[in-house]
Design an enzyme around this catalytic site. Sequence first.
Site, PDB file in Angstrom:
ATOM      1  N   ARG A 168     -30.178  34.463  10.487  1.00 27.41           N
ATOM      2  CA  ARG A 168     -28.790  33.979  10.351  1.00 27.41           C
ATOM      3  C   ARG A 168     -27.901  34.876  11.185  1.00 27.41           C
ATOM      4  O   ARG A 168     -27.935  36.103  11.039  1.00 27.41           O
ATOM      5  CB  ARG A 168     -28.315  34.010   8.900  1.00 27.41           C
ATOM      6  CG  ARG A 168     -26.787  33.934   8.817  1.00 27.41           C
ATOM      7  CD  ARG A 168     -26.238  33.743   7.440  1.00 27.41           C
ATOM      8  NE  ARG A 168     -26.506  32.397   6.969  1.00 27.41           N
ATOM      9  CZ  ARG A 168     -25.854  31.831   5.951  1.00 27.41           C
ATOM     10  NH1 ARG A 168     -24.901  32.476   5.312  1.00 27.41           N
ATOM     11  NH2 ARG A 168     -26.166  30.603   5.573  1.00 27.41           N
ATOM     12  N   HIS A 180     -26.689  24.536  11.512  1.00 26.21           N
ATOM     13  CA  HIS A 180     -27.162  24.999  10.200  1.00 26.21           C
ATOM     14  C   HIS A 180     -28.198  23.987   9.693  1.00 26.21           C
ATOM     15  O   HIS A 180     -27.972  23.268   8.718  1.00 26.21           O
ATOM     16  CB  HIS A 180     -25.969  25.102   9.247  1.00 26.21           C
ATOM     17  CG  HIS A 180     -26.233  25.901   8.000  1.00 26.21           C
ATOM     18  ND1 HIS A 180     -27.403  26.609   7.783  1.00 26.21           N
ATOM     19  CD2 HIS A 180     -25.473  26.099   6.886  1.00 26.21           C
ATOM     20  CE1 HIS A 180     -27.350  27.198   6.597  1.00 26.21           C
ATOM     21  NE2 HIS A 180     -26.195  26.898   6.043  1.00 26.21           N
ATOM     22  N   GLN A 194     -29.483  23.517   5.968  1.00 19.93           N
ATOM     23  CA  GLN A 194     -28.470  22.936   5.081  1.00 19.93           C
ATOM     24  C   GLN A 194     -28.549  21.403   5.111  1.00 19.93           C
ATOM     25  O   GLN A 194     -28.437  20.742   4.074  1.00 19.93           O
ATOM     26  CB  GLN A 194     -27.079  23.406   5.528  1.00 19.93           C
ATOM     27  CG  GLN A 194     -25.933  22.827   4.713  1.00 19.93           C
ATOM     28  CD  GLN A 194     -25.856  23.370   3.303  1.00 19.93           C
ATOM     29  OE1 GLN A 194     -25.852  24.575   3.092  1.00 19.93           O
ATOM     30  NE2 GLN A 194     -25.784  22.483   2.313  1.00 19.93           N
ATOM     31  N   ASP A 208     -16.149  21.420   4.743  1.00 15.13           N
ATOM     32  CA  ASP A 208     -16.604  22.811   4.871  1.00 15.13           C
ATOM     33  C   ASP A 208     -15.336  23.668   5.017  1.00 15.13           C
ATOM     34  O   ASP A 208     -14.238  23.139   5.211  1.00 15.13           O
ATOM     35  CB  ASP A 208     -17.498  22.921   6.126  1.00 15.13           C
ATOM     36  CG  ASP A 208     -18.054  24.326   6.371  1.00 15.13           C
ATOM     37  OD1 ASP A 208     -18.072  25.143   5.435  1.00 15.13           O
ATOM     38  OD2 ASP A 208     -18.466  24.599   7.520  1.00 15.13           O
ATOM     39  N   CYS A 262     -21.168  22.332   1.771  1.00 14.21           N
ATOM     40  CA  CYS A 262     -22.295  23.273   1.886  1.00 14.21           C
ATOM     41  C   CYS A 262     -22.082  24.514   1.011  1.00 14.21           C
ATOM     42  O   CYS A 262     -23.046  25.179   0.643  1.00 14.21           O
ATOM     43  CB  CYS A 262     -22.489  23.676   3.343  1.00 14.21           C
ATOM     44  SG  CYS A 262     -20.996  24.283   4.141  1.00 14.21           S
ATOM     45  N   ARG A 283     -31.218  23.516  -1.484  1.00 12.85           N
ATOM     46  CA  ARG A 283     -31.477  24.461  -0.390  1.00 12.85           C
ATOM     47  C   ARG A 283     -32.855  25.089  -0.565  1.00 12.85           C
ATOM     48  O   ARG A 283     -33.600  25.274   0.384  1.00 12.85           O
ATOM     49  CB  ARG A 283     -30.415  25.583  -0.365  1.00 12.85           C
ATOM     50  CG  ARG A 283     -28.982  25.164  -0.083  1.00 12.85           C
ATOM     51  CD  ARG A 283     -28.811  24.505   1.252  1.00 12.85           C
ATOM     52  NE  ARG A 283     -29.369  25.285   2.340  1.00 12.85           N
ATOM     53  CZ  ARG A 283     -28.830  26.411   2.846  1.00 12.85           C
ATOM     54  NH1 ARG A 283     -27.685  26.858   2.377  1.00 12.85           N
ATOM     55  NH2 ARG A 283     -29.404  27.048   3.844  1.00 12.85           N
TER      56      ARG A 283
END
Length: 334
Positions: A107, A134, A137, A230, A271, A316
């Site tokens: 990440r 991402h 996700q 988001d 998310c 997730r």
Amino acid sequence: MNSLKGKSFLKLLDLTPAQIGGLIDAAAAFKKMKKEGIPHKYCEGKNIALVFEKTSTRTRCAFEVAAADLGMHPVYLDPKSSQMGKKESIPDTARVLGRMFDGIEYRGYGQEIVEELAEYSKVPVWNGLTNEFHPTQILADFLTIKEYFGTLSGKKLVYMGDARYNMGNSLMVGCAKMGMHFVACAPKKYFPDKTLVDECLKVAAETGAVLEFIEDPETAVKGAHVIYTDVWVSMGEPAEVWKERIDDLTPYRVTKKLLDVAGNQCKFMHCLPAFHDLKTETGKEIFDKFGIDCMEVTDEVFESEASIVFDEAENRMHTIKAVMAASFCDSLPE
Ligand code: CP
Ligand code: NVA
């Protein structure tokens, strides 16, 4: 699906719809096994590195728990304690980690870093979020959508807010791959990059997906199965952009009114983490400075029946488990 054994998971553009669908199905099977208490140590004895140059709650925990369930040993490298990038180049770090670990999660910042890690480490590398994408996700989001709506094909997902960043980009790619109806709803300057849009339009021509870019929120959300948003300022962006984002994106906040315009079928997704109240440091700071008590979504919507954000968060773990198992195993549960 075509086997993903030995392969990295860097962005959804690299995968076929069948591979994405296969990962979602495997995640659902792993979820069932977990709920039923059936052991599933598919990757016994593997060691994996979890490299985080940005903070995380969900992604880190998902990788760690999934690794343990699969019988693997994870090693966490936090944003401050490795030499990576500061005293040691990405290719050098990658070659060291590749000698010790069977797989690496990364990440951080530019997509080129995770791509370089994969190239030099020679072991599977999984993208745990870059500025551009991402992808883990999106697998969780799509598993959640399947759980609520049965299928992905034809479902309308409206992304409200900064659609040029990792979440807007990845949702657009994912929807294009899976034959969905994607709408980016934002002021024009927040629409995704044209090169990526063109690439997604090519994918859409094959899968039957529809991609739209609409500035007016009420026009955009009509008939939506999912309204997704988001944060307005992502990790790594400078604090100076807050004012402009608040000015530009406040009309795109997800409100009860917007949910009503969308219709009863509509679910709210995010998310996470989300700024929906004043229970966070940043939320309080923004309130003191700009006088707003929520940002991208109201507390009313976040806490409503339509909100499926915690199912999404749980997923997730199940989907990341499928991604790692796919890199190491010949076959996955179905
Ligand atoms: N959604 C997500 O990636 O959460 P974290 O930043 O907590 O990992
Ligand atoms: N766009 C957000 C996503 C967090 C999961 C960020 O990059 O901070």
